[in-house]
Design an enzyme around this catalytic site. Structure first.
Site, short mmCIF file in Angstrom:
data_model
loop_
_atom_site.label_atom_id
_atom_site.label_comp_id
_atom_site.label_asym_id
_atom_site.label_seq_id
_atom_site.Cartn_x
_atom_site.Cartn_y
_atom_site.Cartn_z
N ASP A 35 3.64 0.85 21.35
CA ASP A 35 2.64 -0.11 20.90
C ASP A 35 2.23 0.16 19.45
O ASP A 35 1.83 1.27 19.12
CB ASP A 35 1.42 0.00 21.83
CG ASP A 35 0.61 -1.28 21.91
OD1 ASP A 35 0.45 -1.94 20.86
OD2 ASP A 35 0.14 -1.60 23.01
N THR A 76 -0.16 -7.70 21.34
CA THR A 76 0.42 -6.91 22.43
C THR A 76 0.98 -7.76 23.56
O THR A 76 2.11 -7.56 24.00
CB THR A 76 -0.63 -5.93 22.98
OG1 THR A 76 -1.03 -5.05 21.93
CG2 THR A 76 -0.08 -5.11 24.13
N ASN A 97 -3.29 -11.88 23.42
CA ASN A 97 -3.87 -11.05 24.47
C ASN A 97 -4.86 -11.90 25.28
O ASN A 97 -5.02 -11.71 26.49
CB ASN A 97 -4.59 -9.85 23.88
CG ASN A 97 -3.64 -8.91 23.17
OD1 ASN A 97 -2.45 -8.87 23.47
ND2 ASN A 97 -4.15 -8.15 22.22
N LYS A 161 -2.09 0.25 29.42
CA LYS A 161 -2.63 -1.11 29.40
C LYS A 161 -2.03 -1.95 30.53
O LYS A 161 -0.81 -1.90 30.75
CB LYS A 161 -2.30 -1.79 28.07
CG LYS A 161 -2.95 -1.16 26.85
CD LYS A 161 -2.56 -1.95 25.61
CE LYS A 161 -3.15 -1.37 24.34
NZ LYS A 161 -2.76 -2.14 23.14
N ASP A 307 -1.11 2.58 19.71
CA ASP A 307 -1.90 1.43 19.26
C ASP A 307 -3.36 1.81 19.14
O ASP A 307 -4.04 1.45 18.16
CB ASP A 307 -1.74 0.29 20.27
CG ASP A 307 -2.50 -0.96 19.87
OD1 ASP A 307 -2.08 -1.63 18.91
OD2 ASP A 307 -3.51 -1.29 20.52
N HIS A 311 -5.36 1.66 15.63
CA HIS A 311 -6.56 0.86 15.40
C HIS A 311 -7.71 1.71 14.88
O HIS A 311 -8.48 1.27 14.04
CB HIS A 311 -6.98 0.16 16.70
CG HIS A 311 -6.24 -1.10 16.98
ND1 HIS A 311 -6.34 -2.22 16.18
CD2 HIS A 311 -5.38 -1.44 17.97
CE1 HIS A 311 -5.58 -3.19 16.66
NE2 HIS A 311 -4.98 -2.73 17.76
N ASP A 354 5.87 -3.76 20.19
CA ASP A 354 5.34 -5.10 20.43
C ASP A 354 4.80 -5.75 19.16
O ASP A 354 4.53 -6.95 19.15
CB ASP A 354 4.24 -5.06 21.50
CG ASP A 354 3.14 -4.06 21.16
OD1 ASP A 354 3.33 -3.21 20.28
OD2 ASP A 354 2.07 -4.13 21.81
N HIS A 355 4.63 -4.99 18.09
CA HIS A 355 4.18 -5.49 16.79
C HIS A 355 4.05 -4.29 15.86
O HIS A 355 4.02 -3.14 16.31
CB HIS A 355 2.83 -6.21 16.89
CG HIS A 355 1.75 -5.40 17.55
ND1 HIS A 355 1.10 -4.35 16.92
CD2 HIS A 355 1.22 -5.45 18.80
CE1 HIS A 355 0.23 -3.81 17.75
NE2 HIS A 355 0.28 -4.45 18.90
N HIS A 492 -3.63 -6.32 13.63
CA HIS A 492 -2.32 -6.97 13.54
C HIS A 492 -2.43 -8.38 14.10
O HIS A 492 -3.26 -8.65 14.95
CB HIS A 492 -1.27 -6.18 14.33
CG HIS A 492 -1.74 -5.79 15.70
ND1 HIS A 492 -1.67 -6.63 16.79
CD2 HIS A 492 -2.35 -4.66 16.14
CE1 HIS A 492 -2.18 -6.03 17.84
NE2 HIS A 492 -2.62 -4.84 17.48
#
Length: 551
Positions: A35, A76, A97, A161, A307, A311, A354-355, A492
């Site tokens: 992630d 995500t 999301n 997640k 992720d 963040h 995923d990004h 993102h």
């Protein structure tokens, strides 16, 4: 006699071909999503990685070095769905999301399902367990493998997640498991009644063990902090400070910090969350008997803590570098377990993300690079006030989620307003904002309208006639919405390279050794794995099999 010999020869040849085809197929496909992994995390930290994780895949597998997402928004939920379906939000329907549901007139989560119950939590009504793939409209390659094998090939999805576990595994999965860590969850691995009525005994045993709680420990750098020269200073003004600390600097005592930082959530926001995922995945391989016969199974593993750390601290932080160096060791541990439990050369792995993510805007601005934060809440109020003044109707904008504007069509019709004219007025007003670069209007049947071009193609691929808004807007590069959370760390969503350029490495059975700078797209992964397995492509795939990857 000649005819008998010829017949026997044909039968034996067919049997041999069948045996060869079966031998080509891996016993297990492992789809790894990391992630928020920018591509340059592979190159920037390369010399610090060991030989058993990322480097094992790069050196012995096939590295697609120019791999990109081909839609907006890069988030995500859509990322995981697109990787495993081989298509974009336009077809699989996972627009973000969360998105605004026009029928319910409220925001919905991409895996929210109020018809199911949580399984494995203190109460089966907990919101974080009421999840399923019901909002995803298409199949994944794991679904197609289940259909092809008459449901004999297993599929298990794992992530901290819920969306990272559920969407990759698809609709027909045997199970998806995620961690109950949000909203002061109990730290159990849970699932929902979509998959089963009760947790398997091995998951119960894992939850009863002290494995999760053992990660309430001190997070210090893996190596001497002075050796982290690939990152910026540990003390800076660009990172989130956990409650209970005076600065965003090492060390982090998770046992001390947990009370004020969401209890088990603090594990998810450290590299130990990835270690916990690895622990659970290795248990799953054993307990579920994955890769134990000649019918191909699928294991999807989404590493979420990268992720969370990204963040909080951003791409230039010592924290993110240490997280990746530790993840490298977790990957080595996972690959060693696969060697032992499935067999060397008997499984296939792909690794992607995923990004990506941009650098922290404040950090870019400190280096004279354009960037910024845009106050969407203020814009929402200003635009509704503007429209009320223009057409004498209040609160015409219902939502401004995912860089989209949703209008109240009931009010528009009741007041006999011209929808096309209204959209034009909104678009022209939005363009007056300095940090908004482009605005696009959908047609009356909500078909994306825009000129041909790079960003326009990505917006089109991310647009759903039924689920998307009435207008879309695009920020300048390195700009995202201003929230208290985003004032430090990163985010993102865009179609710019920092969000679209992510790793793609294939490794294992049926995979050549090599690399390419030829552009590949995230939607190419599912058809490539489908081609390797000789199964149908997911039903809405738009990607193409990457022939140069397959042996």
């Amino acid at each position: 006699m000649k005819n008998i010999i010829l017949t026997l020869f044909i039968i034996l040849s067919c049997c041999d071909i069948k045996a060869q085809n079966e031998n080509i197929k891996p016993k297990l496909v492992v789809g790894i999503v990391i992630d928020q992994m920018r591509y340059d995390y592979l190159t920037r930290f390369y010399n610090r990685y060991g030989n058993g994780g990322f480097k094992r895949m790069i050196n012995d597998g096939f590295n697609c070095k120019n791999n990109h997402f081909n839609y907006i928004p890069t988030k995500t939920g859509p990322g995981h769905a697109s990787i495993f379906t081989g298509t974009t939000p336009k077809y699989h329907g996972i627009l973000g999301n969360d998105w605004y549901d026009k029928d319910l007139r409220q925001n919905v989560n991409c895996v929210q399902d109020d018809t199911v119950l949580a399984v494995g939590t203190d109460t089966n009504q907990t919101k974080d367990g009421k999840m399923s793939p019901n909002r995803m409209l298409t199949t994944t390659f794991a679904d197609e493998n289940r259909l092809f094998t008459q449901m004999k090939g297993k599929t298990i999805g794992i992530s901290i997640k819920h969306r990272g576990a559920i969407l990759p595994a698809g609709h027909a999965a045997n199970a998806a498991f995620w961690l109950d860590y949000e909203h002061n969850g109990n730290g159990n691995w849970i699932t929902s009644s979509y998959y089963m009525k009760d947790l398997p005994q091995w998951v119960k045993n894992f939850n009863k063990s002290n494995i999760t709680e053992s990660y309430f420990k001190v997070w210090n750098t893996l190596y001497d902090i002075n050796s982290y020269t690939e990152s910026g200073s540990d003390l800076n003004a660009f990172e989130r400070i956990f409650k209970g600390k005076e600065s965003a600097t090492f060390p982090y005592d998770l046992q001390t910090l947990k009370k004020d930082n969401g209890n088990f959530k603090i594990i998810a926001e450290s590299p130990f969350g990835n270690s916990l995922i690895t622990d659970f995945a290795i248990q799953a391989i054993d307990a579920e008997g994955l890769g134990k016969d000649d019918v191909t199974d699928v294991l999807t593993v989404s590493y979420s803590s990268t992720d969370k750390v990204g963040h909080d601290f951003g791409p230039n932080s010592v924290e993110i570098q240490d997280t990746y160096l530790r993840l490298d060791l977790d990957l080595e541990r996972l690959f060693n377990a696969l060697d032992d439990k499935v067999g060397k050369g008997e499984y296939t792995v792909f690794l992607s993300s995923d990004h990506g993510t941009p650098h922290v805007p404040k950090y870019l601005l400190s280096n004279k690079i354009p960037a910024g934060l845009f106050d969407e809440s203020k814009m929402f109020d200003e635009m509704n006030a503007f429209l009320e003044k223009e057409v004498q109707v209040s609160n015409l904008i219902l939502s401004r989620i995912n860089n989209q504007i949703y209008l109240d069509h009931d009010k528009i019709n009741a007041n006999d307003l011209d929808l096309k004219d209204l959209k034009q007025r909104i678009a022209l007003r939005l363009l007056k904002y300095k940090l908004i670069d482009k605005v696009y209007i959908t047609s009356e049947i909500n078909q994306f309208v825009g000129p041909d071009g790079f960003l326009e193609t990505l917006l089109n691929n991310g647009h759903s006639q039924k689920r998307s808004g009435d207008l879309m807007f695009v920020y300048n590069p390195a700009v995202f919405k201003d929230t208290q959370w985003n004032r430090t760390g990163t985010d993102h969503h865009s179609g710019f390279n920092y969000d679209t350029h992510v790793p793609l490495i294939f490794y294992g059975k049926g995979i050549k050794h090599g690399e390419t700078l030829q552009k590949t797209e995230i939607t190419d992964i599912a058809p490539t794995i489908s081609a390797l397995l000789g199964i149908s492509f997911p039903n809405a795939t738009i990607g193409k099999p990457l022939e140069f990857v397959l042996d």
